[in-house]
Design an enzyme around this catalytic site. Structure first.
Site, mmCIF file in Angstrom:
data_model
loop_
_atom_site.group_PDB
_atom_site.id
_atom_site.type_symbol
_atom_site.label_atom_id
_atom_site.label_comp_id
_atom_site.label_asym_id
_atom_site.label_seq_id
_atom_site.Cartn_x
_atom_site.Cartn_y
_atom_site.Cartn_z
ATOM 1 N N GLU A 15 -12.488 -17.858 -25.383
ATOM 2 C CA GLU A 15 -12.216 -18.926 -26.344
ATOM 3 C C GLU A 15 -11.690 -20.195 -25.667
ATOM 4 O OE1 GLU A 15 -10.455 -17.468 -30.198
ATOM 5 O OE2 GLU A 15 -10.201 -15.663 -28.995
ATOM 6 N N SER A 151 -12.079 -15.676 -32.845
ATOM 7 C CA SER A 151 -13.221 -16.572 -33.094
ATOM 8 C C SER A 151 -14.520 -15.812 -33.323
ATOM 9 C CB SER A 151 -13.387 -17.567 -31.938
ATOM 10 O OG SER A 151 -12.292 -18.443 -31.886
ATOM 11 N N TYR A 220 -17.094 -23.636 -35.810
ATOM 12 C CA TYR A 220 -16.852 -24.776 -34.925
ATOM 13 C C TYR A 220 -17.963 -25.822 -34.917
ATOM 14 C CZ TYR A 220 -13.199 -21.628 -33.423
ATOM 15 O OH TYR A 220 -12.111 -20.782 -33.412
ATOM 16 N N ARG A 259 -2.135 -17.662 -39.512
ATOM 17 C CA ARG A 259 -3.147 -17.720 -40.571
ATOM 18 C C ARG A 259 -3.570 -16.302 -40.897
ATOM 19 N NH1 ARG A 259 -7.623 -19.602 -38.239
ATOM 20 N NH2 ARG A 259 -8.773 -17.695 -38.733
ATOM 21 N N ASP A 261 -6.205 -13.943 -42.900
ATOM 22 C CA ASP A 261 -7.554 -14.008 -43.463
ATOM 23 C C ASP A 261 -7.801 -12.857 -44.432
ATOM 24 O OD1 ASP A 261 -7.983 -16.229 -41.893
ATOM 25 O OD2 ASP A 261 -8.955 -15.117 -40.287
ATOM 26 N N GLU A 274 -7.183 -9.885 -40.956
ATOM 27 C CA GLU A 274 -6.459 -10.059 -39.698
ATOM 28 C C GLU A 274 -5.421 -11.158 -39.839
ATOM 29 O OE1 GLU A 274 -8.908 -12.653 -36.747
ATOM 30 O OE2 GLU A 274 -10.356 -11.363 -37.776
ATOM 31 N N ASN A 276 -3.825 -14.343 -37.498
ATOM 32 C CA ASN A 276 -4.010 -15.183 -36.310
ATOM 33 C C ASN A 276 -2.718 -15.934 -36.022
ATOM 34 O OD1 ASN A 276 -7.152 -15.096 -35.888
ATOM 35 N ND2 ASN A 276 -6.806 -15.339 -38.082
ATOM 36 N N GLY A 280 -6.549 -22.202 -34.936
ATOM 37 C CA GLY A 280 -7.163 -23.393 -34.377
ATOM 38 C C GLY A 280 -6.617 -24.677 -34.978
#
Length: 312
Positions: A15, A151, A220, A259, A261, A274, A276, A280
């Site tokens: 990443e 990612s 992205y 974050r 999800d 998950e 994070n 990002g």
């Protein structure tokens, strides 16, 4: 006087390119705030670079292995440099999706049914036999993941039996263990959480992609996904999801930001996928969008994250 900030970015994980974009965005925000800062591309000489630059606070803009997994956090603690985000244990737990799901299950938080398959055990059985074992316990469709990658690296969506073997092979390119998860068909929702002892969930975001899958390309590439704020669900459902996000944040021992999800099935039941710990911060990223919906512009968000890092 403001401490000198080192924006730790790049690194050695798959990443890396996304991390460089996150780091550049953070550095630019610090410049707007008038904070003394320097960008540090993390390599084997990272300790020397930190000492040479006189870094007093590290802003972690690293994604993936060595950045989100507790490794850099442990190194910074050893040399006495405070840093943004979660500590060693929470980072390590959240980076491993299997460990995360075990913690969520222990806390009674909803997460999709899953199996874990170690590469050595699968080699003994053979990939086809391992696939048959999975089919005896789970129904299609499935999601196969490399559990310590971010990612969506090493992820496959399995809708046909013939695709499972290749999905396992892809996961094993990145990890010694594969995570096989029941696919939840429905809305994809993400909750950004900000805080330390009293974390709060920012406005939720519903993710809709032109491809139907929120994979690396959709994440992205501008124009391939839409962030819908607020999500097209009831306020009651939104509050339930926010509460679950904060509980997951606390269960893993996160700090600063994370974050969480989710997938919602067609009955509206939320499932945590998950957590994070270093989300990002690029132009197409979710966390800054959630903050803006709360009235927090990007430089202010970066400032808040720094202040949370300095809280004892």
């Amino acid at each position: 006087m403001s401490p000198k900030i080192g924006v730790l970015m790049g690194g050695r994980s798959p990443e890396r390119e996304i991390s460089l974009k996150t780091g550049a965005a953070v550095y630019n925000a610090l410049a707007k705030l008038g904070r003394p800062a320097v960008k540090i591309d993390v390599g084997l000489d990272v300790v020397e670079r930190i000492k040479e630059e006189g870094i007093e606070l590290a802003f972690l803009a690293l994604h993936g292995k060595y950045g989100e997994d507790g490794a850099i956090q442990g190194l910074l603690e050893m040399i006495g440099v405070p840093y943004t985000g979660s500590g060693v244990l929470a980072s390590s737990l959240a980076m491993d999706k299997i460990a995360t799901k075990k913690m969520l299950s222990y806390e009674g938080l909803p997460t999709p049914h899953f199996l874990e398959l170690e590469n050595n055990a699968v080699k003994g059985l053979g990939l086809q036999a391992a696939a048959e074992t999975i089919y005896s316990k789970m129904e299609l469709p499935l999601v196969v993941k490399a559990p310590t990658q971010g990612s969506t690296i090493g992820i496959s969506f399995v809708h046909k039996k013939d695709d499972l073997v290749s999905a396992l092979e892809l996961a094993y390119r990145y990890d010694r263990t594969a995570l096989v998860e029941q696919f939840i068909d429905g809305r994809e929702i993400t909750a950004s959480v900000l805080g330390n002892e009293k974390p709060v969930a920012l406005p939720l975001i519903e993710i809709v992609t032109t491809t139907g899958v929120y994979d690396y390309e959709a994440k992205y590439t501008a124009g391939l996904s839409d962030h819908i704020i607020p999500p097209r669900i009831s306020r009651e459902q939104q509050e339930i999801i926010k509460d679950l996000a904060v509980r997951a944040f606390k269960a893993l021992g996160c700090r600063g930001l994370a974050r969480v999800d989710f997938m919602l099935d067609h009955e509206g039941n939320p499932f945590i996928l998950e957590v994070n710990t270093i989300p990002g911060m690029t132009a197409t990223s979710l966390f800054p969008d959630a903050a803006r919906a709360e009235g927090i512009e990007f430089p202010e968000l970066i400032d808040r994250i720094l202040k949370l890092a300095l809280e004892s």
